[in-house]
Design a protein around this motif. Structure first.
Motif, PDB file in Angstrom:
ATOM      1  N   PRO A   1      36.982 114.967 -50.801  1.00 47.45           N
ATOM      2  CA  PRO A   1      37.136 116.145 -49.935  1.00 47.45           C
ATOM      3  C   PRO A   1      36.317 116.046 -48.647  1.00 47.45           C
ATOM      4  O   PRO A   1      36.751 116.527 -47.595  1.00 47.45           O
ATOM      5  N   THR A   2      35.146 115.414 -48.734  1.00 43.60           N
ATOM      6  CA  THR A   2      34.312 115.265 -47.538  1.00 43.60           C
ATOM      7  C   THR A   2      34.976 114.330 -46.544  1.00 43.60           C
ATOM      8  O   THR A   2      34.972 114.581 -45.330  1.00 43.60           O
ATOM      9  N   ALA A   3      35.575 113.252 -47.035  1.00 41.48           N
ATOM     10  CA  ALA A   3      36.286 112.326 -46.156  1.00 41.48           C
ATOM     11  C   ALA A   3      37.458 113.023 -45.470  1.00 41.48           C
ATOM     12  O   ALA A   3      37.704 112.829 -44.278  1.00 41.48           O
ATOM     13  N   GLU A   4      38.169 113.833 -46.226  1.00 41.98           N
ATOM     14  CA  GLU A   4      39.293 114.571 -45.645  1.00 41.98           C
ATOM     15  C   GLU A   4      38.808 115.580 -44.610  1.00 41.98           C
ATOM     16  O   GLU A   4      39.413 115.746 -43.549  1.00 41.98           O
ATOM     17  N   ARG A   5      37.702 116.228 -44.904  1.00 40.57           N
ATOM     18  CA  ARG A   5      37.143 117.229 -43.986  1.00 40.57           C
ATOM     19  C   ARG A   5      36.720 116.607 -42.669  1.00 40.57           C
ATOM     20  O   ARG A   5      36.917 117.181 -41.597  1.00 40.57           O
TER      21      ARG A   5
ATOM     22  N   SER B   1      37.761 107.585 -43.578  1.00 40.43           N
ATOM     23  CA  SER B   1      38.027 106.970 -44.876  1.00 40.43           C
ATOM     24  C   SER B   1      36.860 107.246 -45.825  1.00 40.43           C
ATOM     25  O   SER B   1      35.809 107.760 -45.428  1.00 40.43           O
ATOM     26  N   ARG B   2      37.024 106.885 -47.068  1.00 40.20           N
ATOM     27  CA  ARG B   2      36.004 107.182 -48.068  1.00 40.20           C
ATOM     28  C   ARG B   2      34.754 106.322 -47.910  1.00 40.20           C
ATOM     29  O   ARG B   2      33.651 106.772 -48.242  1.00 40.20           O
ATOM     30  N   MET B   3      34.896 105.092 -47.407  1.00 42.10           N
ATOM     31  CA  MET B   3      33.752 104.182 -47.372  1.00 42.10           C
ATOM     32  C   MET B   3      32.587 104.703 -46.519  1.00 42.10           C
ATOM     33  O   MET B   3      31.435 104.711 -46.981  1.00 42.10           O
ATOM     34  N   PRO B   4      32.810 105.147 -45.253  1.00 40.76           N
ATOM     35  CA  PRO B   4      31.666 105.653 -44.488  1.00 40.76           C
ATOM     36  C   PRO B   4      31.040 106.890 -45.108  1.00 40.76           C
ATOM     37  O   PRO B   4      29.818 107.082 -45.012  1.00 40.76           O
ATOM     38  N   VAL B   5      31.848 107.714 -45.786  1.00 42.65           N
ATOM     39  CA  VAL B   5      31.300 108.885 -46.477  1.00 42.65           C
ATOM     40  C   VAL B   5      30.430 108.440 -47.640  1.00 42.65           C
ATOM     41  O   VAL B   5      29.331 108.958 -47.853  1.00 42.65           O
ATOM     42  N   ARG B   6      30.913 107.455 -48.393  1.00 40.29           N
ATOM     43  CA  ARG B   6      30.146 106.944 -49.537  1.00 40.29           C
ATOM     44  C   ARG B   6      28.788 106.413 -49.079  1.00 40.29           C
ATOM     45  O   ARG B   6      27.750 106.711 -49.683  1.00 40.29           O
ATOM     46  N   MET B   7      28.785 105.635 -47.999  1.00 36.45           N
ATOM     47  CA  MET B   7      27.535 105.065 -47.486  1.00 36.45           C
ATOM     48  C   MET B   7      26.597 106.164 -46.978  1.00 36.45           C
ATOM     49  O   MET B   7      25.389 106.125 -47.207  1.00 36.45           O
ATOM     50  N   ALA B   8      27.172 107.157 -46.285  1.00 38.24           N
ATOM     51  CA  ALA B   8      26.352 108.246 -45.749  1.00 38.24           C
ATOM     52  C   ALA B   8      25.731 109.072 -46.873  1.00 38.24           C
ATOM     53  O   ALA B   8      24.556 109.464 -46.792  1.00 38.24           O
TER      54      ALA B   8
END
Length: 234
Positions: A31-35, A39-46
């Motif tokens: 949901p954060t990536a969509e918001r 993509s999911r990878m930079p959100v995962r790293m952050a």
């Protein structure tokens, strides 16, 4: 970290500092990536980085929870920053300020004088002040010649509003904000005078007192005050 990851990290820090992501709120990767439209990878790293910084707590499954920040947390981080920046100012004064550093510092003072001379400020002018404030502080840290200070500050600045890279502004009371930041600017003048005069102890004392102005941020966030804007720069 990639540029998308750095952007996501900065955005999430800002959302936490402003209260848009409140203490106890759960943050999930997809949901954060969509918001944020990434993509999911930079959100995962952050999210991993924010956990290491102490802003997030790992919760059940694959999500995180925003950590509750206390006034004591803010005060402790600000006090440490004051000690480190005070040390940087003392060492810079004792080493002597070179012409290039003096030019940067003087330029910041001149720009600040122009911002405050009319007796009031607009929000966009405080954004300009934020930029010159960061240049001023970084020039002093660089002039200390002590890389350990910059490294220690980077570790300490896990609370965005306890870091010089963030500035909390109450846009509903810009008259008071003018007084607050004009006073901080006058402290810049005092630090500069001590630096160019080689007065290490005085430079250290003023910088430590200068950091204490940040302690007022606690009243902005605990509880979150309406009208507070967080100006964030990397």
């Amino acid at each position: 970290m990639s540029k998308p990851g750095q952007r996501v990290l900065a955005e999430l820090r800002k959302m936490i500092a402003s209260g848009e992501l409140a203490a106890g709120e759960r943050i999930i990767e997809i949901p954060t990536a969509e918001r944020l439209q990434v993509s999911r990878m930079p959100v995962r790293m952050a999210l991993r980085e924010l956990e290491q910084e102490g802003l997030l707590i790992k919760s059940g499954g694959r999500g995180y929870t925003v950590r509750a920040v206390t006034a004591e947390d803010i005060a402790g981080a600000v006090e440490v920053r004051g000690v480190l920046e005070g040390l940087a100012a003392r060492q810079a004064a004792e080493r002597g300020i070179d012409d290039a550093t003096r030019e940067v510092l003087q330029g910041c003072l001149d720009e600040g004088d122009r911002l405050f001379e009319k007796g009031h400020v607009l929000l966009e002018e405080l954004e300009a002040y934020h930029s010159l404030n960061m240049r001023f502080h970084r020039a002093i840290i660089d002039a200390s010649g002590n890389r350990a200070i910059a490294e220690a500050l980077a570790r300490n600045d896990h609370l965005p509003f306890a870091s010089v890279s963030s500035l909390a502004v109450d846009r509903n009371d810009l008259a008071r904000e003018f007084r607050r930041f004009n006073f901080a600017h006058m402290q810049h003048h005092a630090v500069f005078d001590a630096l160019v005069s080689g007065q290490g102890a005085r430079a250290e004392a003023v910088m430590r007192e200068h950091a204490n102005a940040t302690l007022r941020y606690a009243e902005y966030f605990l509880p979150q005050r309406q009208g507070v804007t967080v100006l964030q720069k990397g």
